[in-house]
Motif scaffolding. Structure first.
Motif, PDB file in Angstrom:
ATOM      1  N   LEU A 165      68.581  72.832  52.060  1.00 34.61           N
ATOM      2  CA  LEU A 165      68.435  73.113  53.299  1.00 34.61           C
ATOM      3  C   LEU A 165      68.842  74.691  53.410  1.00 34.61           C
ATOM      4  O   LEU A 165      68.464  75.624  54.145  1.00 34.61           O
ATOM      5  CB  LEU A 165      69.393  72.582  54.318  1.00 34.61           C
ATOM      6  CG  LEU A 165      68.843  71.227  54.987  1.00 34.61           C
ATOM      7  CD1 LEU A 165      70.085  70.338  55.557  1.00 34.61           C
ATOM      8  CD2 LEU A 165      67.832  71.277  55.645  1.00 34.61           C
ATOM      9  N   LEU A 166      70.004  75.039  52.648  1.00 32.83           N
ATOM     10  CA  LEU A 166      70.405  76.257  52.519  1.00 32.83           C
ATOM     11  C   LEU A 166      69.284  77.293  52.140  1.00 32.83           C
ATOM     12  O   LEU A 166      69.264  78.461  52.686  1.00 32.83           O
ATOM     13  CB  LEU A 166      71.646  76.502  51.616  1.00 32.83           C
ATOM     14  CG  LEU A 166      72.351  77.915  51.436  1.00 32.83           C
ATOM     15  CD1 LEU A 166      73.028  78.370  52.621  1.00 32.83           C
ATOM     16  CD2 LEU A 166      73.436  77.803  50.418  1.00 32.83           C
ATOM     17  N   VAL A 167      68.657  77.023  50.956  1.00 31.03           N
ATOM     18  CA  VAL A 167      67.613  77.871  50.558  1.00 31.03           C
ATOM     19  C   VAL A 167      66.551  77.961  51.529  1.00 31.03           C
ATOM     20  O   VAL A 167      65.978  79.056  51.640  1.00 31.03           O
ATOM     21  CB  VAL A 167      67.124  77.316  49.119  1.00 31.03           C
ATOM     22  CG1 VAL A 167      65.967  77.902  48.621  1.00 31.03           C
ATOM     23  CG2 VAL A 167      68.202  77.276  48.035  1.00 31.03           C
ATOM     24  N   LYS A 168      66.084  76.976  52.147  1.00 31.60           N
ATOM     25  CA  LYS A 168      64.891  76.897  53.257  1.00 31.60           C
ATOM     26  C   LYS A 168      65.379  78.216  54.156  1.00 31.60           C
ATOM     27  O   LYS A 168      64.788  78.977  54.570  1.00 31.60           O
ATOM     28  CB  LYS A 168      65.010  75.723  53.665  1.00 31.60           C
ATOM     29  CG  LYS A 168      63.980  75.406  54.814  1.00 31.60           C
ATOM     30  CD  LYS A 168      64.310  74.482  55.763  1.00 31.60           C
ATOM     31  CE  LYS A 168      65.192  75.135  56.957  1.00 31.60           C
ATOM     32  NZ  LYS A 168      65.353  74.566  58.175  1.00 31.60           N
ATOM     33  N   ALA A 169      66.643  77.825  54.536  1.00 25.69           N
ATOM     34  CA  ALA A 169      67.096  78.644  55.902  1.00 25.69           C
ATOM     35  C   ALA A 169      67.367  80.304  55.428  1.00 25.69           C
ATOM     36  O   ALA A 169      66.845  81.075  56.062  1.00 25.69           O
ATOM     37  CB  ALA A 169      68.706  78.301  56.351  1.00 25.69           C
ATOM     38  N   VAL A 170      67.810  80.221  54.257  1.00 25.68           N
ATOM     39  CA  VAL A 170      67.881  81.841  53.795  1.00 25.68           C
ATOM     40  C   VAL A 170      66.363  82.395  53.575  1.00 25.68           C
ATOM     41  O   VAL A 170      66.459  83.541  54.000  1.00 25.68           O
ATOM     42  CB  VAL A 170      68.496  81.949  52.568  1.00 25.68           C
ATOM     43  CG1 VAL A 170      68.550  83.281  51.736  1.00 25.68           C
ATOM     44  CG2 VAL A 170      70.270  81.427  52.791  1.00 25.68           C
ATOM     45  N   ILE A 171      65.479  81.800  53.098  1.00 22.66           N
ATOM     46  CA  ILE A 171      64.230  82.305  52.870  1.00 22.66           C
ATOM     47  C   ILE A 171      63.534  82.629  54.332  1.00 22.66           C
ATOM     48  O   ILE A 171      63.171  83.572  54.479  1.00 22.66           O
ATOM     49  CB  ILE A 171      63.397  81.451  51.790  1.00 22.66           C
ATOM     50  CG1 ILE A 171      63.816  81.379  50.520  1.00 22.66           C
ATOM     51  CG2 ILE A 171      61.792  81.794  51.820  1.00 22.66           C
ATOM     52  CD1 ILE A 171      63.349  80.405  49.569  1.00 22.66           C
ATOM     53  N   ILE A 172      63.476  81.652  54.865  1.00 21.51           N
ATOM     54  CA  ILE A 172      62.922  81.815  56.227  1.00 21.51           C
ATOM     55  C   ILE A 172      63.620  83.002  57.228  1.00 21.51           C
ATOM     56  O   ILE A 172      62.974  83.719  57.728  1.00 21.51           O
ATOM     57  CB  ILE A 172      62.932  80.332  57.112  1.00 21.51           C
ATOM     58  CG1 ILE A 172      61.844  79.586  56.436  1.00 21.51           C
ATOM     59  CG2 ILE A 172      62.584  80.590  58.544  1.00 21.51           C
ATOM     60  CD1 ILE A 172      61.566  78.128  57.026  1.00 21.51           C
ATOM     61  N   ILE A 173      64.964  82.964  57.164  1.00 20.59           N
ATOM     62  CA  ILE A 173      65.383  84.054  57.925  1.00 20.59           C
ATOM     63  C   ILE A 173      65.348  85.405  57.245  1.00 20.59           C
ATOM     64  O   ILE A 173      64.883  86.146  57.872  1.00 20.59           O
ATOM     65  CB  ILE A 173      67.123  83.696  58.089  1.00 20.59           C
ATOM     66  CG1 ILE A 173      67.282  82.350  58.925  1.00 20.59           C
ATOM     67  CG2 ILE A 173      67.760  84.972  58.648  1.00 20.59           C
ATOM     68  CD1 ILE A 173      68.763  81.966  58.864  1.00 20.59           C
ATOM     69  N   GLY A 174      65.413  85.504  55.905  1.00 18.86           N
ATOM     70  CA  GLY A 174      65.213  86.525  55.075  1.00 18.86           C
ATOM     71  C   GLY A 174      63.909  87.224  55.268  1.00 18.86           C
ATOM     72  O   GLY A 174      63.632  88.395  55.858  1.00 18.86           O
ATOM     73  N   VAL A 175      62.896  86.348  55.209  1.00 19.15           N
ATOM     74  CA  VAL A 175      61.500  86.766  55.429  1.00 19.15           C
ATOM     75  C   VAL A 175      61.194  87.013  56.855  1.00 19.15           C
ATOM     76  O   VAL A 175      60.599  88.091  57.011  1.00 19.15           O
ATOM     77  CB  VAL A 175      60.404  85.717  54.710  1.00 19.15           C
ATOM     78  CG1 VAL A 175      58.952  86.155  55.044  1.00 19.15           C
ATOM     79  CG2 VAL A 175      60.720  85.447  53.094  1.00 19.15           C
ATOM     80  N   GLY A 176      61.500  86.166  57.493  1.00 21.85           N
ATOM     81  CA  GLY A 176      61.387  86.538  59.027  1.00 21.85           C
ATOM     82  C   GLY A 176      61.866  87.740  59.528  1.00 21.85           C
ATOM     83  O   GLY A 176      61.192  88.626  60.330  1.00 21.85           O
ATOM     84  N   SER A 177      63.030  87.903  59.082  1.00 21.83           N
ATOM     85  CA  SER A 177      63.949  89.328  59.675  1.00 21.83           C
ATOM     86  C   SER A 177      62.972  90.518  59.051  1.00 21.83           C
ATOM     87  O   SER A 177      62.892  91.581  59.812  1.00 21.83           O
ATOM     88  CB  SER A 177      65.199  89.230  59.206  1.00 21.83           C
ATOM     89  OG  SER A 177      65.833  88.170  59.568  1.00 21.83           O
ATOM     90  N   LEU A 178      62.554  90.553  57.722  1.00 20.69           N
ATOM     91  CA  LEU A 178      61.972  91.549  57.328  1.00 20.69           C
ATOM     92  C   LEU A 178      60.681  91.864  57.987  1.00 20.69           C
ATOM     93  O   LEU A 178      60.379  93.065  58.365  1.00 20.69           O
ATOM     94  CB  LEU A 178      61.706  91.310  55.845  1.00 20.69           C
ATOM     95  CG  LEU A 178      60.929  92.466  55.074  1.00 20.69           C
ATOM     96  CD1 LEU A 178      61.649  93.650  54.836  1.00 20.69           C
ATOM     97  CD2 LEU A 178      60.536  91.952  53.682  1.00 20.69           C
ATOM     98  N   LEU A 179      59.886  90.832  58.293  1.00 22.88           N
ATOM     99  CA  LEU A 179      58.727  90.893  59.321  1.00 22.88           C
ATOM    100  C   LEU A 179      58.911  91.461  60.461  1.00 22.88           C
ATOM    101  O   LEU A 179      58.280  92.355  60.971  1.00 22.88           O
ATOM    102  CB  LEU A 179      57.705  89.805  59.169  1.00 22.88           C
ATOM    103  CG  LEU A 179      57.147  89.238  57.896  1.00 22.88           C
ATOM    104  CD1 LEU A 179      56.484  88.120  57.968  1.00 22.88           C
ATOM    105  CD2 LEU A 179      56.271  90.317  57.228  1.00 22.88           C
ATOM    106  N   CYS A 180      59.927  91.088  61.021  1.00 26.04           N
ATOM    107  CA  CYS A 180      60.385  91.535  62.412  1.00 26.04           C
ATOM    108  C   CYS A 180      60.837  92.915  62.330  1.00 26.04           C
ATOM    109  O   CYS A 180      60.458  93.640  63.350  1.00 26.04           O
ATOM    110  CB  CYS A 180      61.669  90.740  62.802  1.00 26.04           C
ATOM    111  SG  CYS A 180      62.058  90.618  64.529  1.00 26.04           S
ATOM    112  N   PHE A 181      61.426  93.368  61.433  1.00 31.68           N
ATOM    113  CA  PHE A 181      62.111  94.820  61.198  1.00 31.68           C
ATOM    114  C   PHE A 181      60.673  95.540  61.085  1.00 31.68           C
ATOM    115  O   PHE A 181      60.304  96.545  61.637  1.00 31.68           O
ATOM    116  CB  PHE A 181      62.784  94.870  60.045  1.00 31.68           C
ATOM    117  CG  PHE A 181      63.077  96.297  59.505  1.00 31.68           C
ATOM    118  CD1 PHE A 181      63.562  97.173  60.023  1.00 31.68           C
ATOM    119  CD2 PHE A 181      61.907  96.589  58.248  1.00 31.68           C
ATOM    120  CE1 PHE A 181      63.424  98.645  59.472  1.00 31.68           C
ATOM    121  CE2 PHE A 181      62.161  98.082  57.878  1.00 31.68           C
ATOM    122  CZ  PHE A 181      62.791  98.951  58.419  1.00 31.68           C
ATOM    123  N   LEU A 182      59.622  95.187  60.420  1.00 36.68           N
ATOM    124  CA  LEU A 182      58.475  95.895  60.102  1.00 36.68           C
ATOM    125  C   LEU A 182      57.561  96.030  61.332  1.00 36.68           C
ATOM    126  O   LEU A 182      57.067  97.173  61.581  1.00 36.68           O
ATOM    127  CB  LEU A 182      57.531  95.259  58.849  1.00 36.68           C
ATOM    128  CG  LEU A 182      58.015  95.300  57.369  1.00 36.68           C
ATOM    129  CD1 LEU A 182      57.406  94.458  56.485  1.00 36.68           C
ATOM    130  CD2 LEU A 182      58.300  96.976  56.917  1.00 36.68           C
TER     131      LEU A 182
END
Lengths: 243, 245
Positions: A165-182
């Motif tokens: 669950l931790l890995v899932k959350a970190v990947i989704i939040i990380g990738v999502g935040s990066l795309l949101c930033f871009l």
């Protein structure tokens, strides 16, 4: 605070912290640390603007107020959406003064990730099927080995389940935040037409309104429900008028 | 006590340990057994205190069976199961589990997820900047002691815990918090969405109304919002600065 770090480090640390907080959503304790209303301001505070985090948190909280995880139903992950939106906005516009169009763009990116997160939650639960079968098999096969100091396979399986669950959350939040930033960064560079930015800004203000309407519908069994909501509305308007 | 039972009671720190483990009842949530592994993880210290050998192995296998209820109210069943297991009455323990999981699941969902939580959120948002902390404090002050009390009461009284719960009249509480939620949600609407201006106020009311009517047809809220956003962008291009009015 994280706001003083370089952008990649900021994204990585924010996603890691967000991932840990997300564990509270279903797996650990459910003390509501992970609800958008709380996690948004926490992320905002870490990244330099509590106020932006609060605005994002309140909006996503109200959008999915009564969409809860009942039994096997997995609702959109409002916690991930609030985190992605807050991190993305505050990474793209670190010096404060976040316009409403940017919040709207961040929501447009965060909502698909909230849905993806709930799909990924289903994958983790399917993986947990295997882990629980393994524990049950161990209990059947080797009762003596698991007797004394608790059930080691169970502790191991639970730890693995939580790690997934931790890995899932970190990947989704990380990738999502990066795309949101871009998305926000390029929207700024593009110098979009004023009409578009204004429309997006108005749309942001309507995000919580839609959620409030849906929640009132959920709670309303008879007309009395709408009357109560209108009573609250009138009281707030009266107070605003006095102030 | 019958054969296989190690002691009459539990060690002093066992129940606090069970409570802490009960916080992980959904730690290994899975589609086959749902909360079964979390339940086994939580009850295991109590089983170890009261059983040994084959008896312990059998009890562990018993409690690895399907289990799913509301994660907070699960503590009532957990406590009652410990009550019966420590008296070497495994059939009673299984009966309590089978009998109450459905009812407590439905009650917990209505009482906590769609009762107390939205009500406390609605009230907390009225406090603006302090909202997160007020929500966390209020909500946790309600559910954490309730979870511990349910575990304790179940352990002491077995299925009598249900009478303790009924004494609080949960259906009335659910009804009451729904009313509080509705008033709070009505009050939240202008505070969060409205910054002044007649047209903006009307737009907020129209889109809240859309959310109200379209969610009756089970349309997801985010799709309703996307439609609203498209309308807003269209209006901005077509009419101009509407909210200045």
């Amino acid at each position: 605070m994280l706001s003083e770090l370089s952008l990649p480090l900021k994204l990585v640390f924010a996603a890691a912290i967000g991932g840990f907080i997300s564990l509270d959503y279903v797996a650990v304790a459910q003390t509501m640390l992970s609800v958008p209303l709380v996690v948004g301001p926490i992320m905002g505070w870490l990244l330099g603007s509590f106020k932006v985090g609060l605005a994002v948190g309140v909006a996503f909280q109200l959008l999915w107020l009564v969409d809860s995880a009942f039994g096997a139903h997995i609702p959109p992950d409002g916690s991930a959406a609030a985190q992605i939106s807050t991190i993305g906005v505050l990474c793209a516009l670190p010096d404060g003064g976040v316009p409403e169009w940017a919040l709207s763009v961040s929501a447009l990116v965060a909502i698909p990730f909230a849905l993806l997160s709930s799909v990924a939650e289903g994958w983790v639960r399917k993986a947990n099927n295997r882990l629980q079968r393994w524990v049950v098999d161990k209990l059947e096969e080797e009762p003596r080995r698991v007797d004394r100091k608790g059930i080691r396979p169970l502790s191991l399986a639970t730890t693995l389940g939580i790690l997934l669950l931790l890995v899932k959350a970190v990947i989704i939040i990380g990738v999502g935040s990066l795309l949101c930033f871009l998305a926000i960064y390029y929207m700024k560079l593009w110098q979009a037409p004023d009409e578009l930015l204004r429309g997006l800004g108005w749309g942001w203000r309507m995000l919580p309104a839609v959620g409030v309407g849906a929640a009132v519908c959920y709670f309303t069994r008879r007309k009395r429900g709408v009357a109560l909501a209108l009573l609250g509305l009138s009281a707030a308007l009266f107070l605003l008028w006095i102030v | 006590m019958d054969n296989g039972t190690k002691k009459d009671g539990l060690r002093p720190l066992t129940m606090p340990g069970v409570f802490l483990r009960s916080l992980l009842i959904q730690g290994l949530w899975n589609f086959e057994g749902m909360q079964n592994m979390g339940f086994l993880l939580a009850i295991d210290p109590a089983l170890r205190d009261t059983k040994e050998g084959e008896e312990l192995s059998q009890a562990r296998r018993r409690h690895s069976a399907f289990f799913n209820t509301h994660p907070y109210l699960a503590n009532a069943i957990l406590g009652a199961s410990i009550h019966y297991e420590s008296r070497n009455l495994p059939e009673e323990a299984m009966r309590v589990k089978e009998r109450f999981i459905g009812a407590l699941g439905a009650m917990g969902d209505n009482l906590f997820w769609n009762g107390l939580r939205p009500a406390v959120i609605g009230i907390a948002i009225l406090f603006a900047g302090a909202a997160p902390w007020i929500f966390l404090a209020l909500y946790n002050l309600l559910h954490l002691p309730a979870r511990f009390a349910l575990l304790w009461s179940g352990w002491m009284k077995g299925d009598g815990v249900v009478n303790d719960m009924a004494a609080f009249k949960p259906t009335k509480i659910i009804k009451g918090v729904r009313y509080i939620s509705l008033v709070a949600l009505g009050a939240v609407l202008p505070l969060v969405c409205w910054e002044g201006g007649l047209v903006q106020g009307l737009a907020v009311l129209i889109f809240a109304g859309l959310g109200f009517f379209l969610s009756k047809y089970r349309l997801p809220n985010h799709l309703i919002w996307l439609a609203c956003l498209a309308v807003m962008v269209g209006v901005s291009f077509g009419i101009g600065d509407l909210f200045e009015i």
